[in-house]
Design a protein around this motif. Structure first.
Motif, PDB file in Angstrom:
ATOM      1  N   TYR A 161       0.713  -1.196   0.002  1.00  0.00           N
ATOM      2  CA  TYR A 161      -0.012   0.064  -0.024  1.00  0.00           C
ATOM      3  C   TYR A 161       0.777   1.226   0.083  1.00  0.00           C
ATOM      4  O   TYR A 161       1.610   1.538   1.039  1.00  0.00           O
ATOM      5  CB  TYR A 161      -1.016  -0.049   1.337  1.00  0.00           C
ATOM      6  CG  TYR A 161      -1.924   1.097   1.175  1.00  0.00           C
ATOM      7  CD1 TYR A 161      -3.220   0.860   0.549  1.00  0.00           C
ATOM      8  CD2 TYR A 161      -1.577   2.436   2.000  1.00  0.00           C
ATOM      9  CE1 TYR A 161      -4.068   2.046   0.586  1.00  0.00           C
ATOM     10  CE2 TYR A 161      -2.587   3.053   2.150  1.00  0.00           C
ATOM     11  CZ  TYR A 161      -3.820   3.116   1.366  1.00  0.00           C
ATOM     12  OH  TYR A 161      -4.749   4.158   1.177  1.00  0.00           O
ATOM     13  N   PRO A 200       1.162   5.083  -0.528  1.00  0.00           N
ATOM     14  CA  PRO A 200       0.418   6.776  -0.389  1.00  0.00           C
ATOM     15  C   PRO A 200       1.054   7.444  -1.827  1.00  0.00           C
ATOM     16  O   PRO A 200       2.082   7.498  -1.942  1.00  0.00           O
ATOM     17  CB  PRO A 200       0.553   7.158   0.915  1.00  0.00           C
ATOM     18  CG  PRO A 200       1.929   6.656   1.248  1.00  0.00           C
ATOM     19  CD  PRO A 200       2.027   5.257   0.714  1.00  0.00           C
ATOM     20  N   GLU A 201      -0.042   8.512  -2.180  1.00  0.00           N
ATOM     21  CA  GLU A 201       0.472   9.333  -3.094  1.00  0.00           C
ATOM     22  C   GLU A 201       1.448  10.027  -2.524  1.00  0.00           C
ATOM     23  O   GLU A 201       1.601  10.241  -1.493  1.00  0.00           O
ATOM     24  CB  GLU A 201      -0.672  10.239  -3.558  1.00  0.00           C
ATOM     25  CG  GLU A 201      -2.163   9.524  -4.331  1.00  0.00           C
ATOM     26  CD  GLU A 201      -3.220  10.186  -4.290  1.00  0.00           C
ATOM     27  OE1 GLU A 201      -2.762  11.731  -4.591  1.00  0.00           O
ATOM     28  OE2 GLU A 201      -4.276   9.880  -4.506  1.00  0.00           O
ATOM     29  N   PHE A 208       4.971   5.401  -5.705  1.00  0.00           N
ATOM     30  CA  PHE A 208       3.759   5.392  -6.122  1.00  0.00           C
ATOM     31  C   PHE A 208       3.570   5.486  -7.597  1.00  0.00           C
ATOM     32  O   PHE A 208       2.749   4.688  -8.040  1.00  0.00           O
ATOM     33  CB  PHE A 208       3.167   6.864  -5.703  1.00  0.00           C
ATOM     34  CG  PHE A 208       1.695   6.857  -5.810  1.00  0.00           C
ATOM     35  CD1 PHE A 208       0.759   6.285  -5.350  1.00  0.00           C
ATOM     36  CD2 PHE A 208       1.088   7.723  -6.969  1.00  0.00           C
ATOM     37  CE1 PHE A 208      -0.675   6.294  -5.562  1.00  0.00           C
ATOM     38  CE2 PHE A 208      -0.061   7.884  -7.328  1.00  0.00           C
ATOM     39  CZ  PHE A 208      -1.119   7.095  -6.496  1.00  0.00           C
ATOM     40  N   ASP A 247      -1.530   6.868   4.759  1.00  0.00           N
ATOM     41  CA  ASP A 247      -2.076   8.125   3.983  1.00  0.00           C
ATOM     42  C   ASP A 247      -1.905   9.360   4.690  1.00  0.00           C
ATOM     43  O   ASP A 247      -1.705  10.435   4.162  1.00  0.00           O
ATOM     44  CB  ASP A 247      -3.554   7.878   4.177  1.00  0.00           C
ATOM     45  CG  ASP A 247      -4.112   7.068   3.034  1.00  0.00           C
ATOM     46  OD1 ASP A 247      -3.483   6.555   2.065  1.00  0.00           O
ATOM     47  OD2 ASP A 247      -5.445   6.433   3.220  1.00  0.00           O
ATOM     48  N   THR A 291       4.760   3.205   4.675  1.00  0.00           N
ATOM     49  CA  THR A 291       3.994   2.450   3.736  1.00  0.00           C
ATOM     50  C   THR A 291       3.453   1.390   4.437  1.00  0.00           C
ATOM     51  O   THR A 291       4.083   0.944   5.725  1.00  0.00           O
ATOM     52  CB  THR A 291       4.806   2.101   2.457  1.00  0.00           C
ATOM     53  OG1 THR A 291       6.002   1.281   2.992  1.00  0.00           O
ATOM     54  CG2 THR A 291       5.313   3.187   1.579  1.00  0.00           C
ATOM     55  N   ASP A 294      -8.536   3.939  -2.318  1.00  0.00           N
ATOM     56  CA  ASP A 294      -7.644   3.346  -1.687  1.00  0.00           C
ATOM     57  C   ASP A 294      -6.897   2.134  -2.510  1.00  0.00           C
ATOM     58  O   ASP A 294      -5.717   1.793  -2.533  1.00  0.00           O
ATOM     59  CB  ASP A 294      -7.932   2.639  -0.242  1.00  0.00           C
ATOM     60  CG  ASP A 294      -8.170   3.637   0.566  1.00  0.00           C
ATOM     61  OD1 ASP A 294      -7.653   4.934   0.524  1.00  0.00           O
ATOM     62  OD2 ASP A 294      -9.236   3.649   1.369  1.00  0.00           O
ATOM     63  N   LYS A 338      -4.000   2.720  -4.677  1.00  0.00           N
ATOM     64  CA  LYS A 338      -2.753   3.064  -4.031  1.00  0.00           C
ATOM     65  C   LYS A 338      -2.013   1.450  -3.883  1.00  0.00           C
ATOM     66  O   LYS A 338      -0.672   1.495  -3.160  1.00  0.00           O
ATOM     67  CB  LYS A 338      -2.911   3.739  -2.601  1.00  0.00           C
ATOM     68  CG  LYS A 338      -3.385   5.083  -2.824  1.00  0.00           C
ATOM     69  CD  LYS A 338      -3.673   5.465  -1.354  1.00  0.00           C
ATOM     70  CE  LYS A 338      -4.655   7.046  -1.717  1.00  0.00           C
ATOM     71  NZ  LYS A 338      -5.192   7.266  -0.254  1.00  0.00           N
ATOM     72  N   ARG A 362       0.002  -1.484  -4.938  1.00  0.00           N
ATOM     73  CA  ARG A 362       1.054  -2.086  -5.954  1.00  0.00           C
ATOM     74  C   ARG A 362       1.502  -3.701  -5.703  1.00  0.00           C
ATOM     75  O   ARG A 362       2.034  -3.919  -4.564  1.00  0.00           O
ATOM     76  CB  ARG A 362       2.513  -1.319  -5.664  1.00  0.00           C
ATOM     77  CG  ARG A 362       2.182   0.270  -6.069  1.00  0.00           C
ATOM     78  CD  ARG A 362       1.525   0.475  -7.312  1.00  0.00           C
ATOM     79  NE  ARG A 362       1.452   1.882  -8.075  1.00  0.00           N
ATOM     80  CZ  ARG A 362       0.108   2.375  -7.861  1.00  0.00           C
ATOM     81  NH1 ARG A 362      -0.916   1.823  -7.284  1.00  0.00           N
ATOM     82  NH2 ARG A 362       0.214   3.914  -7.916  1.00  0.00           N
TER      83      ARG A 362
END
Length: 315
Positions: A168, A170-171, A176, A234, A239, A254, A257, A259
């Motif tokens: 997971y 985040p931006e 990302f 977030d 991460t 969500d 986000k 990968r």
């Protein structure tokens, strides 16, 4: 001696207290004490050293308890044989499930199972792996669902599925923009993990060790839930990694986000585990068939690399 007397002996050996053992056996303390006294008189030995607090087994008592476990198990097996011969699948069945599996897997199979086998009374508890192993060995669980391998001599493991780890990100994070990531992309200084005691946490630690990143002290142990870890990520605090089935429940914003790892995808092995005595095996088989039937459609990953929950020196 009787099977009931042996069950009383096992209860006292486990709880190290006559009063508590009597409560667990649903009899009065004098009744339990009298029956244990009878078996000691018959054998002309002391099974328990009552002078110690808590009560301790004598040397011969330990040997008697080891044999009593076998006798009680074999007596239970007779009931199993009869039920299987009659084709009866029912009765009480105690199942333990680890916390990182229960919220996602249980809703997938429970309704199907109870509809197909309405005579089975499932008693389900959320327990960590150590508690599950202890209860299986003590006869307080019939089976459990846990991350494997566990390499326990008296416990059998039947694989249900392989569940990939998913990152997971985040931006704004450096990774990302990637469509998939590698284990080498993980930064040990920023991974948010579950609290100590969760085998999913141990799997992530071992995953990073395989990449040569073994500084376990660099991990921040932040929470007991994946939802909190996601919120922390977030907020720009790092991460995290999630089990694949958990990602299916995320909101669309969500899921963007997430990968996946490049193949072979790191994954955990989730198994149905139970004592090698295989008591209630007809219910265990019914449970296995139900779970694999529903999970097969949810997880289609084939090329995976299993990450053990055990430390390297134990695997």
């Amino acid at each position: 001696m009787t099977i009931t007397q042996l069950q009383y002996v096992l209860a006292v050996a486990e709880h190290k207290n006559f009063t508590l053992a009597a409560e667990k056996c649903f009899v009065t303390q004098p009744t339990l004490s009298m029956q244990i006294q009878k078996i000691e008189d018959e054998l002309n030995v002391l099974i328990f050293d009552r002078s110690k607090k808590p009560i301790q087994l004598t040397d011969i008592g330990q040997k008697i308890v080891n044999q009593a476990k076998n006798i009680v198990n074999e007596a239970d097996r007779i009931k199993d044989i009869v039920e299987q011969q009659k084709g009866y699948i029912g009765g009480e069945f105690k199942l333990g499930i680890i916390p990182t599996v229960m919220p996602t897997l249980l809703p997938m199979f429970l309704n199907n199972f109870i509809k197909k086998y309405p005579k089975v009374k499932l008693i389900i508890e959320e327990l960590n792996t150590d508690e599950i192993i202890t209860r299986l060995k003590n006869g307080h669980l019939d089976a459990a669902i846990a991350a494997t391998p566990l390499l326990e001599e008296k416990i059998k493991e039947v694989v249900l599925y392989y569940e990939p780890f998913v990152a997971y990100i985040p931006e704004g994070h450096a990774s990302f923009g990637k469509t998939e990531i590698a284990v080498a992309d993980l930064n040990v200084d920023e991974i948010l993990l579950l609290q100590d005691g969760h085998c999913f946490r141990d799997g992530i630690l071992n995953l990073c060790r395989t990449a040569g990143k073994s500084d376990a002290n660099a991990f921040r142990i932040e929470s007991g839930s994946f939802e909190t870890l996601i919120k922390l990520a977030d907020e720009g605090l790092g991460t995290t990694l999630l089990p694949y089935l958990h990602t299916l429940e995320l909101k669309e914003k969500d899921r963007a986000k997430l990968r996946h790892f490049a193949e072979p995808k790191p994954a955990r092995e989730v198994s149905l585990i139970f004592p090698k005595t295989e008591l209630k095996i007809h219910i265990i088989d019914a449970l296995r068939q139900t779970i694999t039937g529903v999970v097969r459609g949810a997880i289609a990953f084939q090329n995976v690399e299993i990450i053990s929950p055990l430390a390297k020196n134990k695997a």
